[in-house]
Scaffold this motif. Structure first.
Motif, PDB file in Angstrom:
ATOM      1  N   LEU A 124       1.268  -1.154   0.120  1.00  0.00           N
ATOM      2  CA  LEU A 124      -0.155   0.061   0.231  1.00  0.00           C
ATOM      3  C   LEU A 124       0.871   0.924  -0.078  1.00  0.00           C
ATOM      4  O   LEU A 124       0.231   2.114  -0.155  1.00  0.00           O
ATOM      5  N   ASP A 125       2.078   1.712   1.203  1.00  0.00           N
ATOM      6  CA  ASP A 125       2.656   2.363   0.917  1.00  0.00           C
ATOM      7  C   ASP A 125       3.967   2.685  -0.283  1.00  0.00           C
ATOM      8  O   ASP A 125       4.031   3.647  -0.046  1.00  0.00           O
ATOM      9  N   THR A 126       3.899   1.862  -1.204  1.00  0.00           N
ATOM     10  CA  THR A 126       5.041   1.672  -2.363  1.00  0.00           C
ATOM     11  C   THR A 126       4.522   1.735  -3.439  1.00  0.00           C
ATOM     12  O   THR A 126       4.901   1.802  -4.620  1.00  0.00           O
ATOM     13  N   THR A 127       2.764   1.588  -3.229  1.00  0.00           N
ATOM     14  CA  THR A 127       2.137   1.114  -4.767  1.00  0.00           C
ATOM     15  C   THR A 127       1.208   2.339  -5.188  1.00  0.00           C
ATOM     16  O   THR A 127       0.680   2.358  -4.059  1.00  0.00           O
ATOM     17  N   GLY A 128       0.985   2.455  -6.562  1.00  0.00           N
ATOM     18  CA  GLY A 128      -0.413   3.575  -6.626  1.00  0.00           C
ATOM     19  C   GLY A 128      -0.881   4.710  -6.636  1.00  0.00           C
ATOM     20  O   GLY A 128       0.487   4.897  -5.884  1.00  0.00           O
TER      21      GLY A 128
END
Length: 80
Positions: free
Chosen positions: A69-73
């Motif tokens: 969650l923290d590193t994508t999109g």
């Protein structure tokens, strides 16, 4: 419905299906598979519902899911 409209509708359905399938195999879907089945049953992939659901349960999801969650999109860092 005429022939051209039928082809257009068919093409749109195929594109939507491919996008949906891709959304279900991305890094969040992969890293958060268990968390999705625990917290986000019935949410749709590809429209941001799953990501929003996971972020609303951020404190409870796995470390791997938090990392995804923290590193994508568009959700980079939103869980913090």
């Amino acid at each position: 419905m005429n022939y051209v409209n039928a082809i257009t509708v068919g093409a749109l359905i195929i594109v939507a299906s491919v996008a949906s399938a891709a959304a279900q195999t991305g890094p969040v879907a992969t890293a958060c598979k268990t968390d999705i089945s625990k917290f986000c049953v019935g949410k749709s992939h590809g429209r941001g519902e799953v990501r929003h659901c996971l972020q609303s349960h951020y404190a409870k999801v796995s470390a791997a899911c938090k990392h995804a969650l923290d590193t994508t999109g568009g959700g980079r860092g939103m869980g913090r």
